[in-house]
Design an enzyme around this catalytic site. Structure first.
Site, short mmCIF file in Angstrom:
data_model
loop_
_atom_site.label_atom_id
_atom_site.label_comp_id
_atom_site.label_asym_id
_atom_site.label_seq_id
_atom_site.Cartn_x
_atom_site.Cartn_y
_atom_site.Cartn_z
N HIS A 143 51.91 12.71 -17.06
CA HIS A 143 51.71 12.88 -18.60
C HIS A 143 50.47 13.85 -18.76
O HIS A 143 50.48 14.81 -19.62
CB HIS A 143 51.34 11.93 -19.48
CG HIS A 143 52.72 11.08 -19.90
ND1 HIS A 143 53.37 10.03 -19.21
CD2 HIS A 143 53.18 11.07 -21.20
CE1 HIS A 143 54.40 9.43 -19.94
NE2 HIS A 143 54.36 10.18 -20.88
N ASN A 169 61.42 7.04 -24.69
CA ASN A 169 61.78 7.76 -23.62
C ASN A 169 62.33 7.50 -22.60
O ASN A 169 62.04 7.56 -21.19
CB ASN A 169 60.29 8.38 -23.16
CG ASN A 169 60.14 9.73 -22.67
OD1 ASN A 169 61.23 10.52 -22.26
ND2 ASN A 169 58.83 10.27 -22.14
#
EC number: 2.3.1.-
Length: 495
Positions: free
Chosen positions: A349, A318
């Site tokens: 998140h 990521n």
């Protein structure tokens, strides 16, 4: 999931059409902005229904905040609002509208939009308020010197190429792509002088797109055939825990978490291929004259699977989110930047408790790994044979530590996560604490020229790849000449 794949395949076709018929040499930036935005909102509406309104609302209110607050403090207000709005939406989706059944995860695109809103707010603050000498080289190159129009803002946040799965890109890179202003920076062979060459025609992305689609196909095949036979949940199965030996349990832990990664490989590589198909993501040529289409790539699979340190794994997984965390949090934190960065990552998140358990564990693992690396690594690097053994051992330790850390991220809930950790007697938590008590933790300087993730012997190109990926900047500022921007990029690249 079906809607997502269908929309992304449609976006891939639209990207080819966009590059062919709405190329910057044929169409004005205004038309390209309008078409990219409308296609993006259509895909969001098709995939998420009326939930797509959240994308427009979040972007619209953030733009209004930027206008009325002013450049001095807008980065703070935009950061708090965008992250707060995302968190409220995540709470309502998980705990109010879901009721234990499937509901469309509209918070996924909002996570990318939140990154774009906050990063652009900081870039405008850097470019229009802070003094040039107070900025780091990367901040100076990313700084935006004029306020974007509403159309440019919506196009950046909601374009069809990245609205569903990203990846994050800098505002300046995106505007460069839309306006068709690209350049190539090359360095001469021996004298170190920069040689700048302006492209007359864009290179074709077809080979890069085909390669990435092949990776997508293999990842999807692996996910549909192997992943389901190696469920992560089996790590907390009562019979498995009671009968399996410790080596078997740790081996299954590794392979089950490794099998869970291809779905991310599929989604992020497909998103990268869509941007490339539209002509976005070109980063010049390598020393052999081969085109590089990894300006906004989100992962490096080889480096992930062969990571020899916790940080090396995070640097290649990521990637754009890691850069966002670095730019808006780590580089600007006044105290405990590592802890603050992990907390921001957990909040971004979502609201599942497993996320917070993972990132709290990740803080321990990162600090412990850094302490070990600073105190013992230099004893094993002089002899190639010893270095190879060291790399093999650290690879095994890293893969087990990563798998151990991210189990709660997959299981999501507190009870199964604690069931897993208690079945392992919290062994790596305890080991990390003991390491921090035994070894002194050297204070790291932010902005240091030394790259912490030193490459293993089997990956000779990792350092070059990582440095190039993290320091690729485009010339998009209307207030500066292209020559000044190229010099800025070259200096950052050298650093």
């Amino acid at each position: 999931q079906v809607n997502f794949v269908v929309c992304q395949l449609f976006a891939l076709l639209a990207a080819v059409w966009f590059r062919t018929y709405l190329h910057s040499s044929k169409t004005s930036p205004f038309i390209r902005h309008v078409v990219a935005t409308l296609l993006g909102l259509y895909l969001a509406l098709f995939c998420f229904g009326w939930y797509a309104l959240h994308f427009v609302i979040q972007s619209g209110i953030s733009y209004y905040i930027m206008i009325i607050i002013g450049v001095e403090n807008m980065h703070k207000y935009c950061f708090v609002f965008a992250l707060g709005y995302l968190t409220v939406c995540q709470i309502t989706r998980v705990y109010i509208f879901d009721y234990g059944q499937y509901s469309a995860d509209f918070s996924g695109p909002m996570m990318i939009i939140t990154q774009k809103i906050t990063s652009l707010a900081f870039e405008i603050h850097d470019g229009m308020f802070r003094k040039n000498e107070d900025l780091t080289p990367s901040q100076r190159c990313l700084a935006v010197r004029r306020m974007p129009s509403l159309l440019e803002y919506l196009s950046y946040n909601c374009n069809f190429m990245g609205i569903l799965a990203g990846p994050l890109c800098s505002y300046k890179d995106y505007i460069t792509f839309i306006e068709g202003r690209s350049y190539q920076l090359q360095q001469s062979e021996a004298n170190g002088k920069e040689d700048t060459k302006y492209e007359q025609t864009d290179p074709s992305p077809n080979i890069a797109v085909a390669q990435k689609l092949l990776i997508c196909g293999l990842s999807l095949l692996f996910h549909m055939t192997i992943t389901k036979t190696l469920p992560v949940e089996y790590n907390i199965d009562d019979n498995f825990r009671a009968t399996a030996s410790w080596p078997v349990r740790f081996f299954y832990l590794y392979v089950s978490l490794m099998a869970a990664r291809p779905k991310y490989y599929f989604a992020w590589t497909l998103a990268d291929a869509i941007n490339n198909a539209a002509g976005f993501g070109f980063r010049g040529y390598d020393k052999n004259g081969v085109t590089r289409w990894d300006l906004i790539s989100n992962l490096r699979i080889q480096q992930i699977e062969f990571s020899t340190s916790f940080k090396m794994f995070l640097d290649n997984w990521n990637v754009q989110t890691a850069l966002w965390l670095k730019r808006v949090c780590y580089e600007r934190a006044t105290f405990s930047p590592t802890i603050q960065t992990f907390i921001l990552s957990a909040i971004w998140h979502g609201v599942y408790p497993g996320y917070y358990l993972t990132f709290l564990t990740g803080v321990l693992m990162t600090l412990a790994a850094r302490a070990i690396r600073n105190n013992i690594r230099h004893y094993f690097v002089e002899s190639p044979a010893v270095k190879l053994c060291y790399d093999i051992i650290t690879w095994m330790a890293t893969q087990v530590a990563i798998s151990y850390t991210v189990v709660p991220f997959v299981l999501l809930s507190v009870k199964p996560s604690f069931t897993f950790y208690s079945s392992c007697y919290f062994c790596l938590h305890i080991a990390s604490i003991l390491v921090l008590l035994v070894f002194p933790l050297k204070r790291t300087q932010k902005g240091s020229k030394k790259h912490e993730s030193i490459q293993p012997v089997w990956s000779t190109k990792l350092e070059e790849e990582s440095l190039l990926q993290k320091n690729s900047f485009s010339t998009t500022n209307n207030s500066f000449s292209q020559k000044q921007e190229i010099t800025c990029r070259y200096q950052a690249l050298k650093q």
